[in-house]
Design an enzyme around this catalytic site. Sequence first.
Site, PDB file in Angstrom:
ATOM      1  N   THR A 121       0.847  -1.209   0.000  1.00 36.48           N
ATOM      2  CA  THR A 121       0.000   0.000   0.000  1.00 36.48           C
ATOM      3  C   THR A 121       0.876   1.250   0.000  1.00 36.48           C
ATOM      4  O   THR A 121       0.696   2.162  -0.815  1.00 36.48           O
ATOM      5  CB  THR A 121      -0.927   0.002   1.240  1.00 36.48           C
ATOM      6  OG1 THR A 121      -1.767  -1.145   1.166  1.00 36.48           O
ATOM      7  CG2 THR A 121      -1.768   1.259   1.314  1.00 36.48           C
ATOM      8  N   HIS A 142       4.007 -10.301   2.880  1.00 40.73           N
ATOM      9  CA  HIS A 142       3.062 -11.236   3.519  1.00 40.73           C
ATOM     10  C   HIS A 142       2.207 -12.037   2.535  1.00 40.73           C
ATOM     11  O   HIS A 142       1.455 -12.922   2.944  1.00 40.73           O
ATOM     12  CB  HIS A 142       2.190 -10.504   4.554  1.00 40.73           C
ATOM     13  CG  HIS A 142       1.116  -9.625   4.004  1.00 40.73           C
ATOM     14  ND1 HIS A 142      -0.204  -9.981   4.042  1.00 40.73           N
ATOM     15  CD2 HIS A 142       1.155  -8.417   3.420  1.00 40.73           C
ATOM     16  CE1 HIS A 142      -0.937  -8.995   3.524  1.00 40.73           C
ATOM     17  NE2 HIS A 142      -0.122  -8.041   3.128  1.00 40.73           N
ATOM     18  N   CYS A 197      -8.781  -5.947   1.642  1.00 41.29           N
ATOM     19  CA  CYS A 197      -8.959  -4.545   2.026  1.00 41.29           C
ATOM     20  C   CYS A 197     -10.366  -4.065   1.701  1.00 41.29           C
ATOM     21  O   CYS A 197     -10.982  -3.354   2.472  1.00 41.29           O
ATOM     22  CB  CYS A 197      -7.960  -3.659   1.303  1.00 41.29           C
ATOM     23  SG  CYS A 197      -6.347  -4.405   1.219  1.00 41.29           S
TER      24      CYS A 197
HETATM   25  C1  LIG Z   1      -2.321  -6.299  -5.662  1.00 37.11           C
HETATM   26  C2  LIG Z   1      -2.185  -5.777  -4.264  1.00 37.11           C
HETATM   27  N1  LIG Z   1      -1.612  -4.585  -4.061  1.00 37.11           N
HETATM   28  C3  LIG Z   1      -1.468  -4.081  -2.831  1.00 37.11           C
HETATM   29  C4  LIG Z   1      -1.903  -4.758  -1.720  1.00 37.11           C
HETATM   30  C5  LIG Z   1      -1.693  -4.163  -0.359  1.00 37.11           C
HETATM   31  O1  LIG Z   1      -0.639  -4.852   0.249  1.00 37.11           O
HETATM   32  P1  LIG Z   1      -0.159  -4.552   1.734  1.00 37.11           P
HETATM   33  O2  LIG Z   1      -1.068  -5.339   2.614  1.00 37.11           O
HETATM   34  O3  LIG Z   1       1.258  -5.052   1.775  1.00 37.11           O
HETATM   35  O4  LIG Z   1      -0.231  -3.087   1.961  1.00 37.11           O
HETATM   36  C6  LIG Z   1      -2.511  -6.000  -1.869  1.00 37.11           C
HETATM   37  C7  LIG Z   1      -3.048  -6.732  -0.699  1.00 37.11           C
HETATM   38  O5  LIG Z   1      -4.188  -7.091  -0.633  1.00 37.11           O
HETATM   39  C8  LIG Z   1      -2.646  -6.525  -3.183  1.00 37.11           C
HETATM   40  O6  LIG Z   1      -3.228  -7.705  -3.390  1.00 37.11           O
END
Ligand SMILES: Cc1ncc(COP(=O)(O)O)c(C=O)c1O
Length: 396
Positions: A73, A210, A333
């Site tokens: 993110t 993760h 999310c």
């Molecule tokens: C394609 C994609 N981008 C970004 C993210 C966000 O990742 P993070 O949890 O490391 O912020 C995710 C997680 O769901 C994702 O699948």
Amino acid sequence: MSKRTVYLDNAATTPVLDEVLEEMLPYMSARYGNPSSLHSIGRDAKAALDKARERICNALNIHGSIIFTSGATEANNLAIKGFAYRMLRDGFGRDDLLVVVSSIEHESVLEPCRALEKEGLNVSYLPADRDGIVRPESLEHTLSSYKYKSALVSVMLANNEVGTIQRLKEIADVAHRHGAFVHSDAAQAIGKVKVDARELAVDMLTISAHKVYGPKGVGALCISDGVRLEPILHGGGHEYGLRSGTQNVPAIVGLGKVAELIPRFISLYEGHVRQLRDRLIKGILEIPYTRLNGHAEMRLANNAHISFLGISGEDLIIKLDEHGIAASTGSACSTLKQKESNVLRAMGLSREEINGSLRLTLGIQNDEQDVDYTLNVMADVVRELRRVSPYSKYRS
Ligand SMILES: Cc1ncc(COP(=O)(O)O)c(C=O)c1O
């Protein structure tokens, strides 16, 4: 059939592998230094960061810098806002800038774009087809029809909901022909498909630990030489001045270990996981009124995204959970926001297909018994939900 726990939400997150944890643990206790300290305890922590950077560069063929962040993110925000703010600082006007993103990006790409739009910048959203493919031709069209002096194109390598893998190299070539920079969110792709930043010709790449058996709360933005960004987090000037804040050394060590394990993960996904996934899809599609979403071949080896007509994905998740099966309707999310998937909408799925959609994402820890158990439970649960559904035409 006795109840078992089956985790099929590996696109949301994965368990940390023992060998990843083992490398991280000393940096939570004995090797506790601050990498910015000049003394030897600090230098020990700094060496751990350097090693992680090197492992990531080697694994993804990055020639440039690795900026550690709190996850994908933040890396996506840094890529998009950091690019735009730097261009503004360098004297470009708002109208001189263009950001082009696909309409099926993760919210952590779309939201910073919406924020930039509110600040008066031009953002263009590329369409995706029914399979979730973003066509290089539509980028060609967009870049030809706008007048800009500096542009950034951001297209994810693999989609988090339907698993579709993009023709990223072709997209990057179009962008570069038009003088645009290219960013790609590879959070779902690394460890599942080969990611070679040079071959893909991307200027910036987002990764997260993760999703590939590493810890939560750590990721990176990989930046090729020549890309200039403005920081979005200001402070002591860590991470080459682009991301202030004492680095999360244990988590970064975990991310580095994950990077080292990428070749092993890819062969497991390509073999073991793909076999399980194909068996799962085949079994589910034998249930009447089901459809596979996303591209049939150009998709992540662990992704099965299915619409069950006549029932709701949420009801299905609750029922499956009662039987020990963890599934999802979309991105982890977006479930917080409780809204309809922008990805499925952009792909042109009907309301009914979106409501009845379910994402099952396998991991290297799953086995055949998990799949067979899921198929058995699924058939019963779908029948039960359809019996009480107002859509009588789907009752069997
Ligand atoms: C394609 C994609 N981008 C970004 C993210 C966000 O990742 P993070 O949890 O490391 O912020 C995710 C997680 O769901 C994702 O699948």
